[in-house]
Design a protein around this motif. Structure first.
Motif, PDB file in Angstrom:
ATOM      1  N   SER A  83      47.902  38.296  20.923  1.00 21.42           N
ATOM      2  CA  SER A  83      46.579  38.542  20.359  1.00 21.42           C
ATOM      3  C   SER A  83      45.822  37.262  20.044  1.00 21.42           C
ATOM      4  CB  SER A  83      46.715  39.393  19.081  1.00 21.42           C
ATOM      5  OG  SER A  83      47.445  38.678  18.113  1.00 21.42           O
ATOM      6  N   LYS A  84      46.506  36.126  20.122  1.00 21.19           N
ATOM      7  CA  LYS A  84      45.818  34.887  19.781  1.00 21.19           C
ATOM      8  C   LYS A  84      45.152  34.238  20.992  1.00 21.19           C
ATOM      9  CE  LYS A  84      48.291  33.479  15.609  1.00 21.19           C
ATOM     10  NZ  LYS A  84      49.129  34.664  15.426  1.00 21.19           N
ATOM     11  N   ASN A  85      45.613  34.589  22.149  1.00 23.99           N
ATOM     12  CA  ASN A  85      45.042  33.952  23.332  1.00 23.99           C
ATOM     13  C   ASN A  85      44.907  34.955  24.458  1.00 23.99           C
ATOM     14  OD1 ASN A  85      44.083  32.184  25.218  1.00 23.99           O
ATOM     15  ND2 ASN A  85      46.012  31.074  25.510  1.00 23.99           N
ATOM     16  N   GLY A  86      43.727  35.017  25.013  1.00 27.13           N
ATOM     17  CA  GLY A  86      43.481  35.893  26.155  1.00 27.13           C
ATOM     18  C   GLY A  86      42.276  35.380  26.891  1.00 27.13           C
ATOM     19  N   ASP A  87      42.254  35.569  28.197  1.00 28.77           N
ATOM     20  CA  ASP A  87      41.171  35.035  29.020  1.00 28.77           C
ATOM     21  C   ASP A  87      40.553  36.126  29.885  1.00 28.77           C
ATOM     22  OD1 ASP A  87      42.672  31.748  29.704  1.00 28.77           O
ATOM     23  OD2 ASP A  87      41.525  32.527  27.994  1.00 28.77           O
ATOM     24  N   ILE A  88      39.377  35.804  30.367  1.00 29.51           N
ATOM     25  CA  ILE A  88      38.636  36.766  31.189  1.00 29.51           C
ATOM     26  C   ILE A  88      38.632  36.295  32.633  1.00 29.51           C
ATOM     27  CG2 ILE A  88      36.441  37.957  31.505  1.00 29.51           C
ATOM     28  CD1 ILE A  88      35.853  37.370  28.566  1.00 29.51           C
ATOM     29  N   PHE A  89      38.888  37.245  33.511  1.00 31.69           N
ATOM     30  CA  PHE A  89      38.925  36.970  34.940  1.00 31.69           C
ATOM     31  C   PHE A  89      37.911  37.867  35.652  1.00 31.69           C
ATOM     32  CE2 PHE A  89      42.827  34.380  35.636  1.00 31.69           C
ATOM     33  CZ  PHE A  89      43.214  34.274  34.306  1.00 31.69           C
ATOM     34  N   ILE A  90      37.668  37.489  36.897  1.00 38.24           N
ATOM     35  CA  ILE A  90      36.763  38.316  37.688  1.00 38.24           C
ATOM     36  C   ILE A  90      37.391  38.557  39.052  1.00 38.24           C
ATOM     37  CG2 ILE A  90      35.420  36.348  38.593  1.00 38.24           C
ATOM     38  CD1 ILE A  90      32.928  38.261  38.373  1.00 38.24           C
ATOM     39  N   THR A  91      37.216  39.768  39.540  1.00 37.83           N
ATOM     40  CA  THR A  91      37.679  40.099  40.876  1.00 37.83           C
ATOM     41  C   THR A  91      36.582  40.876  41.583  1.00 37.83           C
ATOM     42  OG1 THR A  91      39.315  41.373  42.146  1.00 37.83           O
ATOM     43  CG2 THR A  91      38.855  42.134  39.923  1.00 37.83           C
ATOM     44  N   ARG A  92      36.536  40.759  42.890  1.00 40.33           N
ATOM     45  CA  ARG A  92      35.496  41.447  43.646  1.00 40.33           C
ATOM     46  C   ARG A  92      36.102  42.327  44.729  1.00 40.33           C
ATOM     47  NH1 ARG A  92      32.969  36.689  42.159  1.00 40.33           N
ATOM     48  NH2 ARG A  92      31.002  37.049  41.074  1.00 40.33           N
ATOM     49  N   GLU A  93      35.455  43.412  44.965  1.00 43.80           N
ATOM     50  CA  GLU A  93      35.915  44.337  46.011  1.00 43.80           C
ATOM     51  C   GLU A  93      35.326  43.862  47.336  1.00 43.80           C
ATOM     52  OE1 GLU A  93      34.393  48.392  45.982  1.00 43.80           O
ATOM     53  OE2 GLU A  93      36.386  49.174  46.435  1.00 43.80           O
ATOM     54  N   THR A  94      36.172  43.384  48.190  1.00 44.23           N
ATOM     55  CA  THR A  94      35.697  42.839  49.461  1.00 44.23           C
ATOM     56  C   THR A  94      35.527  43.932  50.513  1.00 44.23           C
ATOM     57  OG1 THR A  94      38.001  42.349  49.976  1.00 44.23           O
ATOM     58  CG2 THR A  94      36.653  40.545  49.089  1.00 44.23           C
ATOM     59  N   GLN A  95      36.401  44.909  50.410  1.00 45.04           N
ATOM     60  CA  GLN A  95      36.285  46.094  51.279  1.00 45.04           C
ATOM     61  C   GLN A  95      36.606  47.280  50.392  1.00 45.04           C
ATOM     62  OE1 GLN A  95      38.762  46.126  54.837  1.00 45.04           O
ATOM     63  NE2 GLN A  95      38.985  43.908  54.618  1.00 45.04           N
ATOM     64  N   PRO A  96      36.263  48.474  50.813  1.00 42.51           N
ATOM     65  CA  PRO A  96      36.574  49.629  49.960  1.00 42.51           C
ATOM     66  C   PRO A  96      38.061  49.663  49.590  1.00 42.51           C
ATOM     67  CG  PRO A  96      35.159  50.295  51.751  1.00 42.51           C
ATOM     68  CD  PRO A  96      35.497  48.856  51.999  1.00 42.51           C
ATOM     69  N   GLY A  97      38.297  49.597  48.303  1.00 45.29           N
ATOM     70  CA  GLY A  97      39.668  49.663  47.826  1.00 45.29           C
ATOM     71  C   GLY A  97      40.434  48.353  47.904  1.00 45.29           C
ATOM     72  N   VAL A  98      39.812  47.286  48.407  1.00 39.39           N
ATOM     73  CA  VAL A  98      40.519  46.001  48.518  1.00 39.39           C
ATOM     74  C   VAL A  98      39.866  45.003  47.574  1.00 39.39           C
ATOM     75  CG1 VAL A  98      41.141  44.097  50.043  1.00 39.39           C
ATOM     76  CG2 VAL A  98      41.106  46.455  50.933  1.00 39.39           C
ATOM     77  N   TRP A  99      40.658  44.492  46.671  1.00 41.38           N
ATOM     78  CA  TRP A  99      40.135  43.576  45.641  1.00 41.38           C
ATOM     79  C   TRP A  99      40.774  42.203  45.768  1.00 41.38           C
ATOM     80  CZ3 TRP A  99      36.422  45.098  42.044  1.00 41.38           C
ATOM     81  CH2 TRP A  99      36.081  46.462  42.073  1.00 41.38           C
ATOM     82  N   GLU A 100      39.927  41.216  45.482  1.00 42.63           N
ATOM     83  CA  GLU A 100      40.431  39.840  45.489  1.00 42.63           C
ATOM     84  C   GLU A 100      41.384  39.645  44.322  1.00 42.63           C
ATOM     85  OE1 GLU A 100      36.393  37.424  46.844  1.00 42.63           O
ATOM     86  OE2 GLU A 100      36.871  37.709  44.724  1.00 42.63           O
ATOM     87  N   THR A 101      42.192  38.616  44.432  1.00 47.25           N
ATOM     88  CA  THR A 101      43.004  38.223  43.289  1.00 47.25           C
ATOM     89  C   THR A 101      42.062  37.738  42.191  1.00 47.25           C
ATOM     90  OG1 THR A 101      44.779  37.530  44.757  1.00 47.25           O
ATOM     91  CG2 THR A 101      44.812  36.663  42.502  1.00 47.25           C
ATOM     92  N   PRO A 102      42.209  38.207  40.984  1.00 44.33           N
ATOM     93  CA  PRO A 102      41.291  37.810  39.924  1.00 44.33           C
ATOM     94  C   PRO A 102      41.326  36.307  39.692  1.00 44.33           C
ATOM     95  CG  PRO A 102      42.544  39.741  39.278  1.00 44.33           C
ATOM     96  CD  PRO A 102      43.143  39.272  40.543  1.00 44.33           C
TER      97      PRO A 102
END
Lengths: 700, 344
Positions: A275-294
């Protein structure tokens, strides 16, 4: 009495008395009271002691363990004030807070001094249940017991009282919403929370702690590690069953939803270890149902502190997020960062400032696709208990945020309300909540905003009339039709600009006798017809709503018998510079006194002047060519003045009427043309046409 | 109907000179007149009928037959005979008037308007002529024209309470409430016992948001009303109480009206409105259905059923109801149709 019966009665009495008294009486765990149930008593006491080992440690997870033991003891003796008190407190700090009230109420009822803090906890339980009045009374009682000088506690109680007052206000004016559980395609007995939604309400991502999580194991709270799931729906359809996002996104550790771009193609996730440390990532859907590594949002966003909620603007160039990094106003605060195109990274974040951030927690941020409304949760501002959802609106011109507004009851409850997201059309919102109708633990709910109350329509009562024809007298029979010689005049009245037929009033008067022949309204297409006696002269004046007047003189002869005469009219709306001619204002030859036959047409002009109160006109008098020029000039001016005088006598402001004499200077039919006419009648008709009053609109 | 109108305007004007009548026809005619003047309408009718057998083109006889049938309330026959008169003499004001009056009693108001207007343009100018025309215009919702012709009737007879009441109704429909009020008051002055006028005055007072005055008119009217009038007055009363938020009294008034007439769509709809206020959406739904069964184009009932449907979670049905309400003239329903409720 038979001995058996006596014993039975005694036992019955005892049972009744014990049962009756126990509802309102404290029965402590005193072995003397349970001599006949020694074994069970010992077990119960053992459970209590085991529970006590955890209860006094104070952590939430300890209380959960303590609760388990206490509930076992409760099965043996449900009437101990102290045990009920402890159970109530345990529930209060668990995910089943609503269960605390009945235990704390019992404890306080049977023994108000069971613990110095009983009023405090009971007040909280009442507050959670929405019983704000009871909560306020108990908070006040507890405040009286606070040690002198303990300002922190006193301030805390004051805040709780303030929350309850706000709760009363909001509850009295509830927001019109439906709050519905999303059902078993999304929710389970395990925690589901932090929903994020595409703007078109078709894709839903959320976090759940279920046995099928990637980690497959539980953390110190006893719940499974967080994983991200999603569901979709068609237009007007229901949500599909939830699908774990799998290895692309989920890890053996906690993976949670944080935010979703409005198009549903960029997903913000949270990764944290503790609970003291957490980060935010982003991932994008490159194709339907396929997501990049965050990928991490970068060092400007992710610090060594706790970032756990974020939201992107519609163009994905602005990021709002929460962080408890130093330099804020207290607890977690909300920040904004802007995408730096040159550096291809997020810029330095800016604290959103004291309008939004408080000394308390601000979390669960969501920026609406309308590009100006920000939703967040806070236990500051005017909350009603726990984290409440607020909204604030950005003034694009000044860059100033509005004072955050609590979005109201029953969306906000006295418990934590957080992770609130709204669809693009603002008809729906989603959030996670713990409610009685849930499947267990937190569930995801959909809120339908019903808008303002819709007022039903009442139909008017009918107006009541009378059948006026009931009392009609016996009809007079016809002996013989009047077959006088007749002729038909007919025509159409049109709008002078559009040439479309219009509804208008027609007055036909015998110009010689001033007898009104008829007043008729044309048909809706402007057509009219009338039967007249030939050999007479008729003044026909036409007027219409929002138009000026048109008038003509119809001179008929006896030869017109059995004939049809067509007489059309054009009407024009009053406009500056416009003119219309009055032909039925009569003066005797060489006289300037108004003939009585003229009033009908002048009365129509009065009506126009009244309906157009800013109209200013010129009355232009015109004569025929007979008589000297100079004389005719004076005569025409005098006639115009007389007409003006009539209008003034009917209440028209004289300053609105100018007069001018044109004499014979502007004939409609030239002298040469008249000279060329063959018959006297034709010439007279032409002279008459030249004798007129022209109304010119000077201004409107 | 339109064909008759065309005949008027397409047939060239033909003067009609006095036709020569056969002696027999003339004799029957004169005898008929004599009998009629003695009060023997039935005998007069027979004689006129014999007259037209002798001479089918005897327009006056046809017209007189029409008059007698009209007096006997045989309006279809009256119309037939007056059209026969028209066939043989197209340019007599009395013929047009009689055709118009006959159409009026057959509730064909558009035809009434055409013929009576024609009669007036041909010189008819009796109070009753204007009144028939004005009433027909009122029925056809040509309120402005109706006020004009009621005005012409008043010029001829300023002591007719009914005329003022009717013109007041026309002004009311035009939203000219002060003029309506003035006419209703004049009517009441001429006929103080009229529950109908009290009802109309109450309507105006409600429109002018003078609720207290409206209630006093309503109570006065109820005291004087026959059952049919009482229903309207109770509706007014209910509407008054609903406007001030007193749903109990509103409900009581509507329910009393319902007891008198359980097929009155206004009552049913307004009961539904109260049920909606009280959040009894199922009850409101039932009432709206009943109203629409009786009056399938009742805008208010569609609108209210839409609200009930929405609150019963039948959003698609609600939107369909509001679409109907919009088609029937509700602007608010259009707003709902364009809102996210009906446009996911």
């Amino acid at each position: 009495m038979n001995r058996t019966i006596k014993i039975a009665l005694t036992l019955l009495l005892f049972v009744v008395s014990v049962t009756g008294i126990a509802q309102d009486k404290d029965i402590p765990f005193d072995k003397r009271l349970f001599e006949d149930r020694k074994e069970g008593f010992d077990e119960a006491v053992k459970e209590i002691k085991l529970g006590d080992l955890h209860f006094y440690d104070g952590s939430t997870s300890d209380l959960t363990i303590a609760l388990g033991h206490y509930l076992k003891a409760q099965e043996f003796n449900p009437y101990s004030s102290m045990l009920n008190y402890k159970i109530g407190v345990c529930f209060l700090y668990s995910n089943q807070k609503f269960n605390s009230l009945k235990y704390l109420e019992f404890a306080y009822r049977v023994y108000p001094e069971v613990d110095p803090n009983v009023r405090f906890y009971l007040a909280q339980a009442h507050q959670l249940a929405g019983n704000f009045e009871e909560a306020i009374a108990l908070y006040r009682e507890h405040k009286d017991l606070i040690r002198e000088g303990d300002e922190a506690q006193r301030n805390y109680i004051n805040k709780k009282i303030s929350e309850c007052r706000t709760g009363q206000e909001l509850k009295a004016n509830p927001v019109r919403v439906w709050i519905d559980n999303l059902g078993d395609s999304i929710n389970t007995e395990y925690p589901e929370f932090s929903p994020v939604i595409s703007a078109d309400n078709r894709v839903l991502f959320y976090t759940a702690r279920r046995p099928d999580s990637k980690g497959g194991s539980t953390d110190e709270t006893g719940f499974y590690y967080e994983d991200i799931y999603y569901s979709t729906r068609d237009f007007g359809g229901v949500w599909s069953g939830s699908i774990n996002m799998g290895d692309q996104i989920n890890t053996p550790s906690h993976d949670a939803t944080v935010g979703l771009a409005p198009d549903g193609k960029s997903l913000l996730t949270y990764k944290g270890i503790n609970s003291k440390n957490g980060d935010i990532f982003i991932t994008r859907e490159t194709q339907p149902g396929v997501w990049e590594t965050p990928t991490s949002l970068g060092v400007n966003i992710n610090t060594k502190y706790h970032e756990s909620s974020a939201s992107l603007s519609f163009d994905e160039k602005t990021l709002f997020f929460e962080s408890d990094q130093p330099g804020g106003f207290g607890g977690h605060d909300l920040y904004v960062a802007y995408w730096d195109e040159e550096k291809a990274e997020w810029g330095k974040p800016l604290n959103l400032g004291p309008t939004i951030n408080t000394e308390f927690e601000e979390k669960g941020v969501f920026f609406h696709p309308d590009n100006k409304t920000l939703y967040f949760s806070s236990n500051g501002h005017n909350n009603i208990g726990g984290l409440d959802i607020f909204k604030t609106v950005l003034d694009a011109e000044t860059g100033v945020w509005s004072k955050p507004e609590n979005i109201g009851w029953p969306i906000n409850t006295p418990d934590d309300d957080i992770y609130f997201v709204v669809t693009g059309d603002t008809r729906y919102a989603y959030y996670s909540s713990y409610r009685a109708d849930g499947f267990g633990e937190k569930d995801i709910y959909i809120i339908t905003f019903l808008g303002d109350k819709k007022d039903p329509l009442i139909a008017d009562a009918d107006l009541l009339g009378t059948d006026l024809l009931v009392a009609e007298n016996k009809t007079q029979l016809i002996n013989q039709f009047d077959d006088s010689k007749l002729f038909l005049v007919k025509g159409v009245v049109t709008d002078g600009k559009t040439k479309v037929g219009i509804s208008a009033n027609l007055s036909i008067t015998n110009a010689r006798t001033n007898e009104k022949i008829t007043d008729i309204i044309t048909n809706s297409d402007g057509t009219y017809s009338a039967i007249l006696i030939p050999g007479e002269s008729y003044a026909i004046t036409v007027s219409g709503q929002s138009y000026t007047i048109a008038s003509k003189t119809l001179n008929s002869t006896k030869e017109d018998n059995n004939k049809e005469v067509v007489m059309n009219f054009e009407l024009f709306p009053p406009s500056a510079g416009g003119t219309f001619v009055l032909r039925n204002i009569y003066f005797d030859f060489d006289e300037s006194d108004l003939r009585y036959q003229s009033v009908d047409e002048l009365d129509k002009l009065v009506k126009i002047m009244i309906e157009n109160p800013t109209l200013v006109i010129e009355l232009g008098g015109h004569t025929d060519r007979r008589g000297a020029d100079e004389y005719n000039m004076i005569l025409s001016k005098q006639r115009a003045e007389v007409a003006k005088k009539y209008l003034v006598s009917k209440g028209i402001d004289p300053s609105r009427i100018k007069t001018k004499g044109y004499g014979e200077s502007q004939p409609e039919i030239s002298g040469a043309a008249i000279t060329a006419m063959k018959t006297h009648e034709e010439k007279e008709a032409a002279h008459q046409q030249n004798r007129r009053t022209v109304v010119t609109i000077i201004s409107k | 109907m339109k064909l008759s109108l065309l005949l008027i305007f397409l047939v060239p004007f033909i003067g009609f000179s006095q036709a020569k009548r056969s002696l027999a026809a003339r004799k029957f005619f004169d005898q008929a007149i004599e009998q009629y003047n003695k009060g023997n309408s039935a005998e007069a009718l027979k004689l006129f009928e014999q007259c037209v057998v002798e001479d089918s083109s005897f327009a006056e006889a046809h017209l007189n037959i029409s008059y007698i049938e009209f007096d006997n309330k045989n309006y279809s026959k009256a119309l037939g005979s007056s059209l026969s008169a028209f066939k043989y003499n197209k340019f007599q004001a009395p013929v047009f008037i009689q055709i118009g009056k006959s159409y009026y009693h057959l509730a064909q108001y558009d035809s009434t308007i055409i013929f009576i207007k024609q009669g007036i343009s041909y010189g008819a100018k009796e109070e009753l002529d204007y009144l028939y025309l004005a009433k027909a215009l009122l029925a056809e919702e040509e309120f402005r024209q109706a006020t004009f012709y009621f005005g012409k009737a008043i010029e001829l007879n300023a002591a007719n309470a009914t005329t003022y009441n009717e013109r007041g109704s026309a002004y009311y429909q035009l939203g000219e409430y002060e003029l309506a009020e003035s006419d209703f008051k004049k009517s009441l002055e001429l006929n103080p016992g009229s529950a109908a006028v009290y009802s109309n005055l109450a309507n105006v007072a409600l429109a002018l948001e003078d609720n207290e005055t409206a209630l006093s008119f309503i109570n006065e009217g109820i005291a004087k009303a026959n059952p049919e009038e009482k229903i309207q007055l109770l509706i007014l009363k209910g509407n008054y109480y609903k406007n001030i938020g007193d749903y109990d009294n509103a409900s009581a008034a509507y329910n009393e009206a319902f007891e008198l007439d359980n097929q009155n769509t206004v009552v049913l709809n307004n009961q539904a409105s109260i049920l909606i206020e009280l959040e009894d959406y199922e009850g409101a739904f039932v009432k709206c259905n009943e109203a629409l069964d009786l009056q399938p184009e009742m805008m208010e009932a569609y609108f209210n059923r839409g609200i009930a449907n929405e609150m019963l979670r039948n959003v698609e049905a609600a939107c369909m109801d509001w679409e109907q309400a919009f088609i029937l003239g509700s602007e608010v329903a259009e707003e709902y149709l364009n809102s996210p409720i009906c446009n996911e």
